[in-house]
Design a protein around this motif. Structure first.
Motif, short mmCIF file in Angstrom:
data_model
loop_
_atom_site.label_atom_id
_atom_site.label_comp_id
_atom_site.label_asym_id
_atom_site.label_seq_id
_atom_site.Cartn_x
_atom_site.Cartn_y
_atom_site.Cartn_z
N SER A 163 38.51 -33.55 -10.76
CA SER A 163 39.55 -32.60 -10.37
C SER A 163 39.68 -31.58 -11.49
O SER A 163 39.55 -31.91 -12.67
CB SER A 163 40.88 -33.31 -10.11
OG SER A 163 41.36 -33.93 -11.27
N THR A 164 39.93 -30.35 -11.13
CA THR A 164 40.00 -29.29 -12.12
C THR A 164 40.83 -28.13 -11.60
O THR A 164 40.84 -27.84 -10.39
CB THR A 164 38.58 -28.80 -12.49
OG1 THR A 164 38.68 -27.71 -13.40
CG2 THR A 164 37.81 -28.34 -11.26
N ASP A 165 41.55 -27.48 -12.49
CA ASP A 165 42.19 -26.21 -12.14
C ASP A 165 41.11 -25.14 -12.11
O ASP A 165 40.08 -25.26 -12.78
CB ASP A 165 43.25 -25.84 -13.19
CG ASP A 165 44.38 -26.85 -13.25
OD1 ASP A 165 44.71 -27.44 -12.21
OD2 ASP A 165 44.93 -27.05 -14.35
N PHE A 166 41.34 -24.09 -11.34
CA PHE A 166 40.38 -22.99 -11.34
C PHE A 166 41.09 -21.65 -11.20
O PHE A 166 42.19 -21.55 -10.65
CB PHE A 166 39.35 -23.16 -10.21
CG PHE A 166 39.88 -22.93 -8.82
CD1 PHE A 166 39.94 -21.66 -8.27
CD2 PHE A 166 40.33 -24.00 -8.05
CE1 PHE A 166 40.43 -21.45 -6.98
CE2 PHE A 166 40.83 -23.80 -6.77
CZ PHE A 166 40.88 -22.52 -6.24
N VAL A 167 40.44 -20.64 -11.73
CA VAL A 167 40.86 -19.25 -11.51
C VAL A 167 39.66 -18.53 -10.91
O VAL A 167 38.54 -18.61 -11.43
CB VAL A 167 41.29 -18.56 -12.82
CG1 VAL A 167 41.74 -17.13 -12.53
CG2 VAL A 167 42.41 -19.33 -13.50
N GLN A 168 39.89 -17.88 -9.78
CA GLN A 168 38.81 -17.19 -9.08
C GLN A 168 39.01 -15.68 -9.18
O GLN A 168 40.11 -15.17 -8.95
CB GLN A 168 38.78 -17.62 -7.62
CG GLN A 168 37.72 -16.89 -6.78
CD GLN A 168 37.68 -17.39 -5.35
OE1 GLN A 168 37.41 -18.56 -5.10
NE2 GLN A 168 37.97 -16.51 -4.41
N LEU B 213 36.40 -22.86 -14.22
CA LEU B 213 36.98 -24.20 -14.11
C LEU B 213 37.57 -24.63 -15.46
O LEU B 213 36.94 -24.44 -16.50
CB LEU B 213 35.90 -25.20 -13.69
CG LEU B 213 35.09 -24.85 -12.43
CD1 LEU B 213 34.02 -25.90 -12.18
CD2 LEU B 213 36.00 -24.72 -11.22
N LYS B 214 38.77 -25.20 -15.42
CA LYS B 214 39.40 -25.64 -16.67
C LYS B 214 40.31 -26.85 -16.41
O LYS B 214 40.67 -27.14 -15.26
CB LYS B 214 40.21 -24.51 -17.31
CG LYS B 214 41.24 -23.86 -16.39
CD LYS B 214 41.88 -22.65 -17.05
CE LYS B 214 42.91 -22.01 -16.13
NZ LYS B 214 43.56 -20.85 -16.77
N ASN B 215 40.67 -27.54 -17.49
CA ASN B 215 41.51 -28.76 -17.41
C ASN B 215 40.86 -29.81 -16.51
O ASN B 215 41.49 -30.38 -15.62
CB ASN B 215 42.92 -28.43 -16.91
CG ASN B 215 43.60 -27.38 -17.76
OD1 ASN B 215 43.42 -27.35 -18.97
ND2 ASN B 215 44.39 -26.51 -17.13
N LYS B 216 39.58 -30.05 -16.77
CA LYS B 216 38.81 -30.99 -15.96
C LYS B 216 39.21 -32.44 -16.21
O LYS B 216 39.41 -32.84 -17.36
CB LYS B 216 37.33 -30.82 -16.29
CG LYS B 216 36.46 -30.48 -15.10
CD LYS B 216 35.03 -30.33 -15.52
CE LYS B 216 34.74 -28.88 -15.83
NZ LYS B 216 33.35 -28.69 -16.28
N VAL B 217 39.33 -33.22 -15.14
CA VAL B 217 39.57 -34.66 -15.24
C VAL B 217 38.47 -35.37 -14.44
O VAL B 217 38.32 -35.13 -13.24
CB VAL B 217 40.95 -35.06 -14.70
CG1 VAL B 217 41.15 -36.56 -14.79
CG2 VAL B 217 42.06 -34.33 -15.46
N ILE B 218 37.71 -36.23 -15.11
CA ILE B 218 36.56 -36.88 -14.48
C ILE B 218 36.85 -38.36 -14.27
O ILE B 218 37.37 -39.05 -15.15
CB ILE B 218 35.30 -36.70 -15.35
CG1 ILE B 218 34.90 -35.22 -15.38
CG2 ILE B 218 34.13 -37.53 -14.81
CD1 ILE B 218 33.76 -34.90 -16.33
N ASN B 219 36.52 -38.82 -13.05
CA ASN B 219 36.58 -40.24 -12.67
C ASN B 219 37.99 -40.84 -12.66
O ASN B 219 38.15 -42.06 -12.86
CB ASN B 219 35.64 -41.08 -13.54
CG ASN B 219 34.18 -40.77 -13.27
OD1 ASN B 219 33.84 -40.23 -12.22
ND2 ASN B 219 33.32 -41.09 -14.21
N ALA B 220 39.00 -40.02 -12.44
CA ALA B 220 40.34 -40.55 -12.17
C ALA B 220 40.39 -40.98 -10.71
O ALA B 220 39.60 -40.51 -9.88
CB ALA B 220 41.40 -39.49 -12.45
N LYS B 221 41.31 -41.87 -10.38
CA LYS B 221 41.43 -42.35 -8.99
C LYS B 221 41.96 -41.22 -8.12
O LYS B 221 42.97 -40.59 -8.43
CB LYS B 221 42.35 -43.54 -8.92
CG LYS B 221 42.39 -44.18 -7.54
CD LYS B 221 43.26 -45.43 -7.52
CE LYS B 221 43.28 -46.06 -6.12
NZ LYS B 221 44.13 -47.26 -6.06
#
Length: 208
Positions: free
Chosen positions: A46-51, A192-200
């Protein structure tokens, strides 16, 4: 004065060259291996994004932001929060769209172009898209980052997407920016920023 201008031009051109250098074959192999190792470990992301949407006739890019959520093997949600509420979910061979409560669905299976775009998006998120059969790929080094440029070989897809550029963090070997260049001079750049990997992540997130 002319000498100063000449030195300035040399300095600027030198910096531009330093910003983007082609990788050697050994560097490409190492980079691809690093990305593939990391992408195989990603079960959720999951990640925040700015487009930033650049349109040639506008002086300023259109900026939107939100949250992207991915769950293997192919669940993907783009939730736009600002300046409007709009979400797109890729799920079970369909694209589910929710435009501020107005819902619609597109069957990916009915369109080869949608299927290819879906594969591109999933691949760009996971970093697993180094398919020489689908693209002509070139690789570059940047300061603290690596850049892969993908040119579609398929003529139909090329009408929609001229080139895809993926920027990877050199240390993490994950995608930090996606840039889609269209057949015109327009392009979409997603940071993409503030990435979280492999959280439920609950499957309800992919209900649109």
């Amino acid at each position: 004065m002319k000498t100063k201008i000449a030195l300035l031009i040399l300095f600027i051109s030198g910096n531009l060259f330093a910003q983007e250098q082609k990788m050697t074959d050994a560097e490409i192999a190492s980079f691809k291996q690093d990305v593939n190792v990391v992408s195989k470990k990603i079960k959720t992301l999951s990640t925040d994004f700015v487009q930033y949407k650049h349109l040639d006739f506008l002086s300023k890019d259109i900026e939107t932001s939100g949250k992207m959520v991915f769950k293997e093997p192919a669940l993907l949600s783009w939730q736009y929060k600002k300046p409007y509420n709009y979400s797109i979910v890729f799920k079970n061979g369909k694209i589910l769209i929710n435009d501020e409560g107005k819902k619609s669905a597109v069957d990916i299976g009915n369109s080869k172009i949608f299927a290819r775009i879906n594969k591109l998006i999933i691949g760009s998120v996971s970093g697993n898209m180094f398919d020489d059969k689908e693209f002509t790929i070139s690789y570059f080094k940047l300061k603290g980052q690596n850049l892969a440029k993908f040119v579609p070989k398929d003529a139909t897809l090329k009408k929609y997407i001229k080139q895809i550029e993926l920027t990877f963090d050199k240390e993490e070997a994950t995608v930090v920016q996606v840039k889609l260049l269209e057949s015109s001079e327009d392009y979409t750049r997603i940071v993409l920023k503030n990435k979280v990997i492999n959280a439920k992540i609950d499957d309800s997130i992919f209900t649109n």
